[in-house]
Design a protein around this motif. Structure first.
Motif, mmCIF file in Angstrom:
data_model
loop_
_atom_site.group_PDB
_atom_site.id
_atom_site.type_symbol
_atom_site.label_atom_id
_atom_site.label_comp_id
_atom_site.label_asym_id
_atom_site.label_seq_id
_atom_site.Cartn_x
_atom_site.Cartn_y
_atom_site.Cartn_z
ATOM 1 N N ILE A 226 6.175 18.196 -27.894
ATOM 2 C CA ILE A 226 6.705 17.467 -26.744
ATOM 3 C C ILE A 226 6.998 16.023 -27.121
ATOM 4 O O ILE A 226 8.078 15.495 -26.849
ATOM 5 C CB ILE A 226 5.726 17.534 -25.553
ATOM 6 N N PHE A 227 6.015 15.366 -27.747
ATOM 7 C CA PHE A 227 6.162 13.960 -28.115
ATOM 8 C C PHE A 227 5.444 13.703 -29.426
ATOM 9 O O PHE A 227 4.283 14.060 -29.587
ATOM 10 C CB PHE A 227 5.579 13.070 -27.012
ATOM 11 N N ASP A 228 6.148 13.069 -30.353
ATOM 12 C CA ASP A 228 5.588 12.738 -31.654
ATOM 13 C C ASP A 228 5.271 11.248 -31.680
ATOM 14 O O ASP A 228 6.142 10.418 -31.914
ATOM 15 C CB ASP A 228 6.584 13.113 -32.747
ATOM 16 N N ALA B 91 5.105 12.405 -19.011
ATOM 17 C CA ALA B 91 3.661 12.569 -18.792
ATOM 18 C C ALA B 91 2.927 12.534 -20.122
ATOM 19 O O ALA B 91 1.888 11.866 -20.256
ATOM 20 C CB ALA B 91 3.378 13.866 -18.046
ATOM 21 N N GLU B 92 3.462 13.220 -21.118
ATOM 22 C CA GLU B 92 2.849 13.262 -22.446
ATOM 23 C C GLU B 92 2.881 11.872 -23.102
ATOM 24 O O GLU B 92 1.918 11.434 -23.719
ATOM 25 C CB GLU B 92 3.578 14.273 -23.316
ATOM 26 N N ILE B 93 4.009 11.192 -22.977
ATOM 27 C CA ILE B 93 4.148 9.855 -23.554
ATOM 28 C C ILE B 93 3.159 8.889 -22.916
ATOM 29 O O ILE B 93 2.495 8.119 -23.627
ATOM 30 C CB ILE B 93 5.597 9.348 -23.403
ATOM 31 N N ALA C 194 10.911 17.690 -27.532
ATOM 32 C CA ALA C 194 11.136 18.813 -26.614
ATOM 33 C C ALA C 194 12.241 18.470 -25.614
ATOM 34 O O ALA C 194 13.075 19.322 -25.292
ATOM 35 C CB ALA C 194 9.846 19.181 -25.889
ATOM 36 N N LEU C 195 12.280 17.229 -25.153
ATOM 37 C CA LEU C 195 13.368 16.791 -24.276
ATOM 38 C C LEU C 195 14.692 16.841 -25.043
ATOM 39 O O LEU C 195 15.704 17.291 -24.506
ATOM 40 C CB LEU C 195 13.089 15.391 -23.733
ATOM 41 N N ALA D 49 16.229 10.593 -26.572
ATOM 42 C CA ALA D 49 14.933 11.280 -26.605
ATOM 43 C C ALA D 49 14.446 11.459 -28.033
ATOM 44 O O ALA D 49 13.284 11.151 -28.350
ATOM 45 C CB ALA D 49 15.040 12.634 -25.903
ATOM 46 N N ARG D 50 15.306 11.922 -28.885
ATOM 47 C CA ARG D 50 14.906 12.132 -30.280
ATOM 48 C C ARG D 50 14.567 10.812 -30.960
ATOM 49 O O ARG D 50 13.703 10.763 -31.833
ATOM 50 C CB ARG D 50 16.011 12.867 -31.032
ATOM 51 N N GLY D 51 15.226 9.745 -30.562
ATOM 52 C CA GLY D 51 14.978 8.444 -31.162
ATOM 53 C C GLY D 51 13.559 7.952 -30.972
ATOM 54 O O GLY D 51 13.009 7.276 -31.838
#
Length: 104
Positions: free
Chosen positions: A2-4, A96-98, A64-65, A57-59
């Motif tokens: 979801i978030f890295d 939420a994850e961020i 996942a987004l 989002a990828r940046g």
């Protein structure tokens, strides 16, 4: 994923203020792009909005987004309403994850 968090930290050199600023900009971009997607009546407008949000989002590491946007970008016009819902859901989950990751 979801978030890295590590991806964002590498991009910002661990600067918490810059991380918060970039996440805020992503949130604004998500709202603009989702509104544009919901209002799109032609493939060019649809693809531009989905592609823009995918890159943003990828940046920051919201992969996942980004993947949801990739699927939306490739979706046929008949699937756009469902794709908007899926991208919004992915955005809500990502934020939420961020928030959880950045609050640690």
């Amino acid at each position: 994923m979801i978030f890295d968090r590590d991806h964002l930290a590498r991009y910002t050199a661990g600067d918490a203020a810059l991380e918060a600023e970039l996440v805020g900009l992503l949130r604004e971009q998500a709202e603009r792009c989702l509104s544009a997607m919901a209002a799109a009546s032609d493939p060019n407008a649809w693809k531009a909005a989905a592609h823009t949000l995918k890159g943003a989002a990828r940046g920051v590491g919201a992969f996942a987004l980004g993947e949801a946007c990739q699927r939306a970008e490739e979706a046929p016009q008949a699937a756009w309403p469902v794709a908007v819902v899926e991208v919004r859901r992915a955005a809500d989950t990502a934020f939420a994850e961020i928030e959880t990751a950045l609050s640690r």
